[in-house]
Each structure stands twice: as C-alpha cells, then as structure tokens.
Design an enzyme around this catalytic site. Structure first.
Site, mmCIF file in Angstrom:
data_model
loop_
_atom_site.group_PDB
_atom_site.id
_atom_site.type_symbol
_atom_site.label_atom_id
_atom_site.label_comp_id
_atom_site.label_asym_id
_atom_site.label_seq_id
_atom_site.Cartn_x
_atom_site.Cartn_y
_atom_site.Cartn_z
ATOM 1 N N GLU A 113 6.060 -14.000 21.854
ATOM 2 C CA GLU A 113 6.368 -14.404 20.469
ATOM 3 C C GLU A 113 7.254 -13.349 19.824
ATOM 4 O O GLU A 113 7.123 -12.172 20.159
ATOM 5 C CB GLU A 113 5.063 -14.481 19.644
ATOM 6 C CG GLU A 113 4.038 -15.421 20.214
ATOM 7 C CD GLU A 113 2.648 -15.203 19.586
ATOM 8 O OE1 GLU A 113 2.534 -14.507 18.562
ATOM 9 O OE2 GLU A 113 1.681 -15.729 20.159
ATOM 10 N N LYS A 115 8.147 -10.543 17.296
ATOM 11 C CA LYS A 115 7.299 -9.683 16.460
ATOM 12 C C LYS A 115 7.967 -9.580 15.087
ATOM 13 O O LYS A 115 8.987 -8.909 14.911
ATOM 14 C CB LYS A 115 7.138 -8.297 17.081
ATOM 15 C CG LYS A 115 6.172 -7.433 16.286
ATOM 16 C CD LYS A 115 5.777 -6.197 17.080
ATOM 17 C CE LYS A 115 4.675 -5.414 16.389
ATOM 18 N NZ LYS A 115 5.030 -4.905 15.079
ATOM 19 N N ASP A 117 8.700 -8.702 11.311
ATOM 20 C CA ASP A 117 8.522 -7.445 10.591
ATOM 21 C C ASP A 117 8.164 -7.734 9.143
ATOM 22 O O ASP A 117 9.008 -7.761 8.260
ATOM 23 C CB ASP A 117 9.817 -6.633 10.697
ATOM 24 C CG ASP A 117 9.554 -5.168 10.441
ATOM 25 O OD1 ASP A 117 8.370 -4.794 10.327
ATOM 26 O OD2 ASP A 117 10.525 -4.407 10.336
ATOM 27 N N TYR A 228 0.287 -16.886 13.855
ATOM 28 C CA TYR A 228 0.292 -16.560 15.279
ATOM 29 C C TYR A 228 -1.082 -16.268 15.862
ATOM 30 O O TYR A 228 -1.193 -15.870 17.015
ATOM 31 C CB TYR A 228 1.221 -15.385 15.562
ATOM 32 C CG TYR A 228 1.013 -14.178 14.675
ATOM 33 C CD1 TYR A 228 -0.164 -13.445 14.712
ATOM 34 C CD2 TYR A 228 2.011 -13.770 13.791
ATOM 35 C CE1 TYR A 228 -0.360 -12.350 13.894
ATOM 36 C CE2 TYR A 228 1.832 -12.670 12.963
ATOM 37 C CZ TYR A 228 0.642 -11.963 13.015
ATOM 38 O OH TYR A 228 0.454 -10.874 12.202
ATOM 39 N N LYS A 316 8.907 -3.154 21.828
ATOM 40 C CA LYS A 316 9.663 -2.784 20.623
ATOM 41 C C LYS A 316 11.163 -2.705 20.922
ATOM 42 O O LYS A 316 11.570 -2.103 21.917
ATOM 43 C CB LYS A 316 9.188 -1.411 20.116
ATOM 44 C CG LYS A 316 7.759 -1.423 19.641
ATOM 45 C CD LYS A 316 7.620 -2.041 18.276
ATOM 46 C CE LYS A 316 7.867 -0.993 17.230
ATOM 47 N NZ LYS A 316 7.140 -1.214 16.010
ATOM 48 N N CYS A 410 37.955 2.499 -15.279
ATOM 49 C CA CYS A 410 38.026 1.619 -14.114
ATOM 50 C C CYS A 410 39.073 2.156 -13.136
ATOM 51 O O CYS A 410 40.215 2.411 -13.538
ATOM 52 C CB CYS A 410 38.383 0.202 -14.560
ATOM 53 S SG CYS A 410 38.767 -0.887 -13.178
ATOM 54 N N CYS A 413 42.144 -0.630 -13.236
ATOM 55 C CA CYS A 413 43.016 -0.904 -14.388
ATOM 56 C C CYS A 413 42.954 0.196 -15.449
ATOM 57 O O CYS A 413 43.697 0.150 -16.424
ATOM 58 C CB CYS A 413 42.675 -2.258 -15.014
ATOM 59 S SG CYS A 413 41.113 -2.253 -15.900
ATOM 60 N N CYS A 428 33.595 -2.687 -15.741
ATOM 61 C CA CYS A 428 34.920 -2.472 -16.305
ATOM 62 C C CYS A 428 35.072 -3.419 -17.488
ATOM 63 O O CYS A 428 34.742 -4.600 -17.395
ATOM 64 C CB CYS A 428 35.974 -2.775 -15.244
ATOM 65 S SG CYS A 428 37.584 -3.121 -15.942
ATOM 66 N N CYS A 433 41.719 -7.050 -15.966
ATOM 67 C CA CYS A 433 41.607 -6.173 -14.789
ATOM 68 C C CYS A 433 41.986 -6.937 -13.511
ATOM 69 O O CYS A 433 41.367 -7.944 -13.177
ATOM 70 C CB CYS A 433 40.194 -5.623 -14.661
ATOM 71 S SG CYS A 433 39.991 -4.592 -13.198
HETATM 72 S S1 IVH Z 1 -0.787 -10.320 17.044
HETATM 73 C C1 IVH Z 1 -3.562 -8.870 18.705
HETATM 74 N N1 IVH Z 1 1.547 -11.486 16.868
HETATM 75 O O1 IVH Z 1 2.358 -6.689 14.330
HETATM 76 C C2 IVH Z 1 -3.561 -8.785 17.322
HETATM 77 N N2 IVH Z 1 1.160 -9.562 15.530
HETATM 78 O O2 IVH Z 1 1.074 -4.112 15.446
HETATM 79 C C3 IVH Z 1 -2.348 -8.217 16.709
HETATM 80 N N3 IVH Z 1 3.035 -8.946 14.102
HETATM 81 O O3 IVH Z 1 -0.456 -6.272 12.279
HETATM 82 C C4 IVH Z 1 -1.540 -9.172 15.989
HETATM 83 N N4 IVH Z 1 4.372 -10.579 14.698
HETATM 84 O O4 IVH Z 1 1.572 -7.508 11.344
HETATM 85 C C5 IVH Z 1 0.773 -10.480 16.449
HETATM 86 N N5 IVH Z 1 3.562 -12.643 16.798
HETATM 87 C C6 IVH Z 1 2.788 -11.647 16.367
HETATM 88 C C7 IVH Z 1 3.243 -10.713 15.403
HETATM 89 C C8 IVH Z 1 2.381 -9.676 15.026
HETATM 90 C C9 IVH Z 1 4.224 -9.507 13.925
HETATM 91 C C10 IVH Z 1 2.576 -7.723 13.414
HETATM 92 C C11 IVH Z 1 1.290 -7.882 12.656
HETATM 93 C C12 IVH Z 1 0.338 -6.898 13.247
HETATM 94 C C13 IVH Z 1 1.255 -5.924 13.908
HETATM 95 C C14 IVH Z 1 0.559 -5.333 15.109
#
Ligand code: IVH
Length: 666
Positions: A113, A115, A117, A228, A316, A410, A413, A428, A433
């Site tokens: 999946e 990840k 942010d 998720y 990562k 400015c 101008c 400005c 301008c």
């Molecule tokens: S699973 C196994 N799935 O990553 C339980 N986390 O470092 C952990 N996160 O706190 C969560 N996308 O904020 C999981 N597809 C995903 C995720 C995900 C982002 C974040 C989440 C979690 C942190 C874990």
C-alpha cells in the site's frame, strides 16, 4: 402519499450513495450541479421539518460549538507504528525474518500500500453509524476528534454496504487523514496573504486541522481520508488484509486505489518500486510503501515487537531534500501587485528535478526562518509543490550573509510599496505597473483560462513593453501586422497567434471569469458562479447576500467579486470583450470545445472503444490526440496492458487516467 420522513430518508440515501460513487469509487454518476440540487432539496425539507434532523444527515457535517478541550480515548487495540526498510535488500531481510519466524520456506503473500504522509486516526462505526473518531495519540490513548472528522466529505457518516457484506455491529477502522499537495499550496498561499504562520508540509497542515477545537475551521480545510486497517470488528470476519481492504471499500469507506496483492517477495518489491515511480504523479504526498503479510492468521502468529508489528514494514523513499546556497533574494511582482521574495539558488537536483528557485512567501516567513542571502539551506520539493526552503544551516554561516529587506519601491515600476494592516503581503500601488499587466495577460492566455496557444511569456513581455495592450481586451484588437513586427515573429507565427486569439473567443463564461483574474475566483469558484447565476449580467450586479447564499462562496470571495465589478474600468474591459465577439455563454454552450488545447495519448487497449473511436471523440470535443508522449501531453489514457508510453508519462509527471475516468470526462 409519501411522508416527509420517507422523502428525507430517500434523499439522504441518494446523497450518501453519490458520495460513495464520487469519493470511494472515483466514478460519479451525476454532475456536481445535480448533487448540489439534491443537497439543497434536503436542506430545505429539513428546514421545514427541523424535528426530523439527525446528527448523521449529510447536512449535519458542520455546526457544533467549539470545544474547550479534547477528551481522551483509549484504543481498544493499540495503534502500532512501523519499522522501516531503506533499500531493496532490507525488504528481502524483512521477508527472511518473516519466513524464519514462521519456520517456512514457502513464499509469503503480501499486500503493498502507499504510505500516506498524514495523520493516523481511528473511526468507530456502530450499527453503521459513525460514533467516534480519534487520533492515534501515543498509540494507546488518543484524542476524540469526532466533530472535526465529520466535516470531511469523503468520510461516510453512515456506512452504505454495496456488496454482500452486512453492516457489522461494530467496526473500528484505521486510516490516514491527508491534505493534497495542490490544496496545501493554496492553503499556505492564503495564510501567507493574511499573515498567518505557514504549515511546513501537508502532514502538519492535516494534523493541525484535525486537532482544531473549532470545527468550523476544520471544515474549511481540504482534508481527505484513506482507510487501511481495522481494530475490533464485531459481526463480520476477514481472513486477509486484501479481503479486509475490499470489505472496507464495499462498506462505503475510501481505500487507496494503488494497493496491490503480491504472491512473492519479488512481486512485492516491484510493487513498492512501482509506487515509488508514480510518487510524483500522485495528488498527495507519500513517503514510502507499506508491506503487510496478507494472511491475518499469519499476522497473529507473527505478533508485535516493541510497538511495531513483525508482519509489516515501511519501505521508505528517499526524501526529496537537498542542501544548497542562496545566491540572491529577488522580488517578483504578481498579477495582484503582491511582491513575493524568491530565493535564487545554486542549482541542485532534488528528487530528479533541477531546482534553481524557491518561494520565500513573504517577509514574515523570511524573518521567522531567518533566511539570508548567502545562507546554506535545506530545500525540499514534494509532488508538484513549489520548492521551499525548509531551514537554514546556521553552522555554515561565515558572517558574510546579508539580511533581506522588502524594497519600499516596486522593482518594476518604481511606485510605492504598501502593506495593508490585515495582510502580510506588500503590494505595488502603481496603477499602470507593467508587471501586473504582464502577469494578468499571462494568466488570461494560460491553458486553463482562455487557452491562447503560442502567447508565451516573451511575447507578452514585448506587447506590454511596446504598449500594444493596456488591458486584456486589447489583445483581440492587435492586428496581424503588429504581431508580425515583434521580435522573432515570422508571418506564420503571427497568423497562428491571431488565429489562437480568435479561437479563444469561444472559451465560454466559466473560463472567462477565471481568466479575468478576480482575486479568490479560481476555476472552481468560476464554475460555481456560472452554475448558479448563469449570466455575467447577474454575476456583476449580484449583492453580497446573494453571493454568500451560494454554496461554497464565503464573505471573502463575495467581497472580492463585488470589488472587482465595482470598478468601472473592469466593466469597460468586459464591454470591449463583448463587442469583439468573446462569448459570454455559460459552459453548456461550449461543451463541444471542452478538450480545447488538450492533448491525449492512448496506451493499452480500452474495453469500450477502439483506438480510432477514442481519438475521434477527443477531436470532436476540440482536443488533439497524439501517438507519442511528450511534455506537451496533458493526459495519458491507460487501458489494459499499457506499453512504454505509460512509463514515459510517469517519468514526465503527466496525468494518467483510466478508461472510466476518460468516460467521465467525455
Ligand atoms: S499500517 C501496522 N498502512 O504510517 C500498523 N500505516 O509508521 C501501522 N501510514 O501511524 C499502520 N499509510 O500514520 C499503515 N497504508 C498504511 C499507511 C500507514 C500511512 C502511517 C500511519 C502510521 C505510520 C506507521
């Protein structure tokens, strides 16, 4: 006769269903206008029968009083975090560890999946209704943010099962709250303008928005959610991660479309690399890919070790940050006269893209981060976010660095520069301008506005400097021979420009309103205005009350529209545009041209169209189709078994759509 109770419940169910089509399946069945009509109908029925309003009605997302503090919530199953793998070999080590622990030589099935942010949260549904939402907190105890989460339109207040799965008695769902990269930029732009502190990144913006005591502020933030995971579930059982994700989707919850089920570690690794390769094309930030053992029984055998599961790992991605030096800080003057300081950097590659400029937003931001010319700084870019200076490496200072002071005149101008009391922005004051005029013409001609092909920055600079145009309407009056006299203009290019300007007359009212550059009127608000008020005459004379009465238009936008049309010069620009034949018709009349200026490339096979048919459709809607992908391509439509064009499109960061999306567009 149908009772009001039934009518209301029927409308609510329809709205919930269309929410599901729109947010979960990304496949709407009705237009935005039609959806708004349903919502308005429900609002008016509820207004006449307030006794029938329930907290889970789609109209009840915002309205609660601000809280004094958040109450604490103990998660029934702790919310874990993930350990990291930084390379392909560390992913293989993870797979080795899993197999060793399970004492098996067999391949393990994984789910991959993105990840996301953002901010991890938990949602609790009882008998299908959303009763509690909480932050992850320290994993054991979080904060009750239910009323804030209710404002997120992609979060269903009531589950609407679409498949075989019954509504569980109770389900705890885990997911991530995010803010898209474009939305984040826009949010920060507005904050810079009003002098508020900027959010460092979309994750902080999402977290700050969810942890707001006043729900009305959260409601204005463009938050989104992807689910998720699960905690306790009563009433249904899942045996794999994949089955669970499909189950969440069929209950009406939003699940990321880039999830993948993989039979081997090799497949898993390529799925992770695949996600990394589309990272730049996603409309939100991801910082890695998560690998999870698919089978729940294997997951429980594996268990956890110090707050992280043994059955999952985060791969990562390399962060898009680099160190460089600020050579200079220059000031740009925008279309509204706003002076924006920009750092001129020693060119550096950040995530594969060369960066030589970074916006510094405003003086307050420069002061807060204490950014000086000559400083060594960390710059970052994410998605298509404009490069930013994250921080100064003060240990590298030599004493020769120079502080930045906003000029009092400015730079273009020479007029006085003023900062109004309630804004962080310096503007400005010069009425004539050229920088403002140049920027407004560039905006007017841009692809998403009037789409005047070929009228690039250099040409705009020349026509303003030669005083051929004093406002955007003059463009339509410049004769061929005047274009011909400009630098590097052959007869044919001059003719092309005149043709492109002529063609733009048919852009339609939505684009025209956006093109005029009225403050706060972006593409979406322009559409909202045209959808509800229909004609320019109604729009330009609409009162503040009338404008605020329109869904999505707040006092700030209304004020700005009124201010624009209060000025006689703007009326005369509109008159001139009308006189020369620019269309003021709403979008419906120009539908035939909706792909104007857009280039499509098809790859792979489509289910419902032959390649020829699809290309003809694009052309009939005013667009072009091409057989190869280049930076000029706007959309790549990927069918089944797409070829190398798809990879090229990913590398170039071009929008990739599937057949369903293409069908929706046409
Ligand atoms: S699973 C196994 N799935 O990553 C339980 N986390 O470092 C952990 N996160 O706190 C969560 N996308 O904020 C999981 N597809 C995903 C995720 C995900 C982002 C974040 C989440 C979690 C942190 C874990």
């Amino acid at each position: 006769m149908i009772s009001n109770v039934d009518k209301i419940e029927d409308l609510r169910n329809k709205i919930r269903y269309h929410n599901y089509r729109y947010y979960v399946l990304d496949d709407p069945e009705i237009s935005d206008a039609e959806y708004d009509r349903l919502l308005r109908k429900l609002e008016s029925l509820e207004k006449s029968h307030p006794e029938l309003i329930t907290p889970y009605s789609p109209t009840q997302r915002v309205g609660a009083e601000p809280l004094k503090e958040f109450t604490q919530v103990t998660h029934s199953v702790p919310m874990l975090s993930l350990s990291n793998a930084m390379s392909e070999s560390e992913m293989r080590d993870f797979d080795e560890r899993v197999r060793k622990f399970l004492k098996t030589a067999d391949e393990i099935e994984y789910v991959v999946e993105p990840k996301l942010d953002g901010l991890a949260i938990e949602l609790i549904y009882e008998n299908g209704t959303f009763i509690l939402g909480a932050t992850r907190g320290d994993g054991v105890i979080g904060e009750d943010v239910t009323q804030n989460l209710k404002t997120i339109k992609s979060l269903p207040l009531v589950l609407i099962p679409q498949g075989q799965l019954p509504v569980p008695h109770r389900i705890e769902v885990r997911g991530e709250i995010i803010i898209g990269t474009k939305e984040f930029e826009e949010l920060n732009r507005k904050r810079a303008e009003s002098g508020e502190h900027l959010f460092a990144n979309p994750r902080n913006a999402a977290a700050g928005s969810v942890r707001q005591l006043d729900q009305r502020i959260t409601a204005q933030r463009p938050l989104d959610i992807y689910c998720y995971g699960i905690g306790v579930v009563e009433g249904i059982t899942f045996s794999t991660q994949w089955e669970m994700l499909q189950g969440l989707k069929s209950l009406g919850l939003r699940v990321n479309p880039y999830i993948k089920q993989c039979k081997t570690i090799d497949e898993t690794i390529s799925a992770c690399l695949g996600i990394e390769s589309i990272r730049e094309t996603l409309p939100y930030e991801i910082d890695g890919a998560v690998i999870k053992v698919n089978s729940f029984s294997l997951q429980s055998q594996l268990g956890t070790i110090s707050k992280s599961p043994r059955w999952a790992i985060a791969f990562k991605f390399i962060p898009h940050q680099e160190t460089t030096v600020i050579k200079d800080i220059q000031v740009q003057v925008g279309r509204t006269g706003a002076l924006t300081p920009v750092a001129i950097l020693e060119s550096v590659k950040v995530g594969g893209v060369t960066v030589s400029h970074a916006t510094l937003h405003n003086q307050d931001e420069i002061d807060r981060k204490d950014i000086r010319t000559g400083d060594t700084v960390i710059v970052q870019r994410a998605g298509d976010v404009i490069p930013q200076v994250v921080k100064v490496i003060t240990s590298k200072r030599t004493g020769k660095e120079r502080k930045f002071v906003m000029p009092s005149c400015c730079p273009v101008c020479g007029s006085e520069v003023l900062r109004s009391r309630d804004e962080a922005v310096y503007r400005c004051t010069g009425l004539q301008c050229p920088a403002k005029l140049k920027e407004s013409i560039k905006h007017f001609a841009s692809k998403r506005a009037m789409n005047i092909d070929g009228l690039g920055d250099k040409l705009v600079d020349q026509i303003v400097e030669k005083k051929l145009v004093k406002n955007v309407s003059n463009l339509y009056y410049v004769p061929h021979h005047k274009w011909r006299e400009l630098e590097r203009m052959a007869d044919k290019s001059a003719r092309n420009i005149v043709d492109a300007i002529e063609k733009s007359k048919k852009a339609g009212l939505e684009r025209l309103l956006f093109a005029l550059g009225i403050r706060h009127v972006g593409e979406h608000i322009a559409k909202v205005l045209v959808d509800s008020l229909k004609t320019v005459d109604v729009i330009k004379t609409a009162s503040k009350e009338k404008l605020i009465g329109i869904n999505e238009i707040g006092p700030e936008v209304a004020e700005s529209i009124i201010q624009f049309f209060r000025q006689e010069t703007n009326w005369s620009v509109l008159e001139k545009l009308k006189a020369v034949g620019v269309s003021f018709n709403p979008k419906e009349f120009t539908e035939g041209n909706k792909f104007a200026g857009k280039t499509f490339v098809f790859t792979g096979s489509l289910k419902e169209f032959t390649r020829d048919e699809a290309e003809k459709i694009v052309e009939s809607l005013g667009g072009k189709s091409s057989s190869s992908v280049s930076s000029k391509t706007d959309f790549v439509v990927a069918g089944e078994e797409p070829g190398s064009k798809l990879d090229k499109a990913k590398n170039l960061g071009i929008t990739i759509i599937n057949e369903t999306k293409f069908k929706n567009m046409i």
